[in-house]
Write an enzyme that holds these catalytic residues in place. Structure first.
Site, PDB file in Angstrom:
ATOM      1  N   LYS A  75       0.846  -1.196   0.000  1.00 20.72           N
ATOM      2  CA  LYS A  75       0.000   0.000   0.000  1.00 20.72           C
ATOM      3  C   LYS A  75       0.881   1.245   0.000  1.00 20.72           C
ATOM      4  O   LYS A  75       1.877   1.305   0.731  1.00 20.72           O
ATOM      5  CB  LYS A  75      -0.910  -0.026   1.231  1.00 20.72           C
ATOM      6  CG  LYS A  75      -1.958   1.078   1.278  1.00 20.72           C
ATOM      7  CD  LYS A  75      -2.876   0.896   2.482  1.00 20.72           C
ATOM      8  CE  LYS A  75      -3.919   1.980   2.590  1.00 20.72           C
ATOM      9  NZ  LYS A  75      -4.826   1.789   3.748  1.00 20.72           N
ATOM     10  N   SER A 150      -9.716   1.810   2.929  1.00 22.23           N
ATOM     11  CA  SER A 150      -8.895   2.582   2.013  1.00 22.23           C
ATOM     12  C   SER A 150      -7.869   1.739   1.256  1.00 22.23           C
ATOM     13  O   SER A 150      -7.237   2.209   0.328  1.00 22.23           O
ATOM     14  CB  SER A 150      -8.141   3.668   2.802  1.00 22.23           C
ATOM     15  OG  SER A 150      -7.274   3.082   3.765  1.00 22.23           O
ATOM     16  N   SER A 174     -10.005  -0.659   7.115  1.00 18.61           N
ATOM     17  CA  SER A 174      -9.448  -0.480   5.777  1.00 18.61           C
ATOM     18  C   SER A 174      -8.732  -1.692   5.196  1.00 18.61           C
ATOM     19  O   SER A 174      -8.317  -1.662   4.042  1.00 18.61           O
ATOM     20  CB  SER A 174      -8.491   0.720   5.758  1.00 18.61           C
ATOM     21  OG  SER A 174      -9.215   1.913   5.907  1.00 18.61           O
TER      22      SER A 174
END
Length: 486
Positions: A75, A150, A174
């Protein structure tokens, strides 16, 4: 793409090379990215160099670790030395970190091959990956729908076989919510089990890094590689990390029955009927595997969302104050004084959702409202934690849906922030209490969209979560389904 263990066997038997495995992932990324948009950066040259180093070790007769040569996505809010780290924001568009996050350093030492940095909601603020400043990631099961957020890029990349496993961060769901939307396994560890050093902060008392994988076993392998005490992180726990793979058994039958509690407050109004049906069937399956099922109450569970959306933005308003155009990142060229530079830089660099949360947090922390909002939210957080503690006096593990619905259409909730916030209804309380949580596939709705089952454990009992998740996974075929994306 095969599992970590299968690929490891192929490597040590010299049936395939690390370069071949890496090139397969890179080819898949090249083919799918025009419509999927999982990655913000693809690090092809570095990945092939890392793969060649693994192949050289094998050729020299050296022993390699189980993650050596395995393609992984990271990420893009975890710092990677010399590689652009944007957090999905214009304000860090050209930021190249001078240091490495602890988790990526551990993975590099284990021989894992980083194929790229994955897309996310800006500064991890969002539930759909629509808040990225660069692109909107699509759900591999239906390209018109969101992958969750997210960490949507990390979840979609694993679901679409662009990498074997990936890392995400979880502040209020997330990792688990996109895992549910994309039909993969996602784990948020106990707060402090995994170092946050090098993770760009959103809400420091809630953020935690964790794995995405197609199978429970792959998730255990990845968590083992990144967990453990780190002196660079003051919140890192000084604990011995067990071998999570050792807890994997095909059933739950043991000398002492495993007690699983169903959180009654997570069922009823607002829960999609197909999600409820799939989760109920999963609970019945756990009972057939040898678990003892109890209905338990966490009466303050529903207050998780309102308390979270005071606490997290308050911490964010403090953490994001550093992006002012002075030290690093974007600087507005149009300013004629210092205050103007601050204002113009932040106005141009931050997106709408980040601005909204900074405003909420700054307001909640202001002198006249601190007691009324922030302090009260922290008291509610304590009550939520107490509810979990009481429930765990009766049971070993808690279960509930991961998300009230399956993946929604892109654009469906962008004009209604409150509706978007409610998608994290089931996951937020786990972060507020600092507990481990895991989502795994437990079915599909009539549109063919994945449904996730959430398991919640006691502090540092990731082994129990993996035990239950593995037993369920091995008794069903949900994890074998793959999205039809060419």
């Amino acid at each position: 793409m095969a599992s970590i263990r299968e690929l490891h066997e192929q490597l040590i038997k010299k049936e395939r090379s690390a370069v071949e495995i890496t090139q397969e992932a890179l080819d898949r990324i090249q083919a799918l990215e025009p419509k999927l948009h999982s990655f913000l950066s693809v690090t092809a040259q570095q990945a092939l160099d890392q793969a060649r180093a693994v192949d050289a070790k094998i050729a020299a007769g050296e022993e390699i670790g189980i993650l050596a040569g395995i393609p992984i996505g990271i990420k893009d809010n975890m710092c990677t030395k010399g590689i652009r780290t944007t957090c999905g924001s214009r304000i860090l568009e050209n930021f190249i970190p001078p240091y490495e996050s602890t988790v990526t350093q551990k993975l590099a030492l284990a021989g894992a091959v980083m194929v790229g940095k994955t897309n996310l909601d800006e500064f991890a603020m969002g539930s759909s990956t629509e808040n990225s400043a660069y692109q909107v990631t699509a759900n591999p099961w239906d390209l018109s729908r969101v992958p969750g957020g997210s960490s949507g890029g990390s979840a979609a990349a694993v679901a679409a076989d662009e990498c074997v496993v990936s890392l995400g961060s979880d502040t209020g769901g997330s990792i688990r919510q996109p895992a549910s939307f994309c039909g993969v396994v996602g784990m948020k560890p106990t707060y402090g089990l995994v170092s946050r050093y090098g993770l760009v902060a959103y809400a420091s008392s809630l953020d935690q890094i964790g794995p995405f994988a197609r199978t429970v076993e792959d998730a255990t392998i990845l968590l083992n590689a990144i967990a453990g005490h780190d002196p660079k992180d003051s919140t890192s726990l000084k604990v011995q990390v067990p071998d999570y793979s050792a807890s994997l058994r095909p059933d739950l039958k043991a000398r002492k029955k495993l007690r699983i509690g169903v959180i009654k407050e997570t069922f009823g109004e607002g829960l999609d009927s197909e999600v409820e049906k799939a989760v109920t069937a999963a609970i019945d399956q756990l009972q057939s595997l040898g678990a003892e099922i109890h209905i338990v109450s966490c009466p303050r569970f529903r207050y998780g969302v309102p308390s979270y959306y005071i606490i997290a933005p308050s911490e964010a308003s403090a953490n994001l104050a550093r992006y002012d155009g002075v030290k690093y990142g974007l600087r507005s060229p149009d300013a004629d004084n210092l205050l103007s530079m601050y204002n113009r830089t932040r106005a141009a660099g931050f997106g709408a959702e980040v601005k909204r949360r900074i405003m909420i947090g700054t307001y909640a922390l202001s002198a006249g409202y601190y007691d009324a909002y922030y302090l009260k939210a922290q008291k509610v957080r304590t009550l939520i934690k107490e509810d979990f503690e009481k429930a765990f006096e009766l049971v070993d593990i808690l279960v509930c849906p991961t998300s009230p619905t399956t993946a929604f259409q892109a654009g469906e909730k962008t004009t209604d922030p409150l509706s978007m916030y409610l998608t994290d209804l089931m996951t937020i309380p786990v972060n507020l209490a600092g507990l481990p949580g895991l989502s795994l596939p437990c079915g599909f709705d009539h549109k063919g969209l994945p449904i996730g089952l959430q398991l919640i454990g006691k502090v540092l009992r990731e082994d129990q979560l993996f035990q239950v998740a593995y037993a369920y996974e091995q008794s069903t075929t949900w994890h074998l389904h793959k999205p039809n994306i060419a």
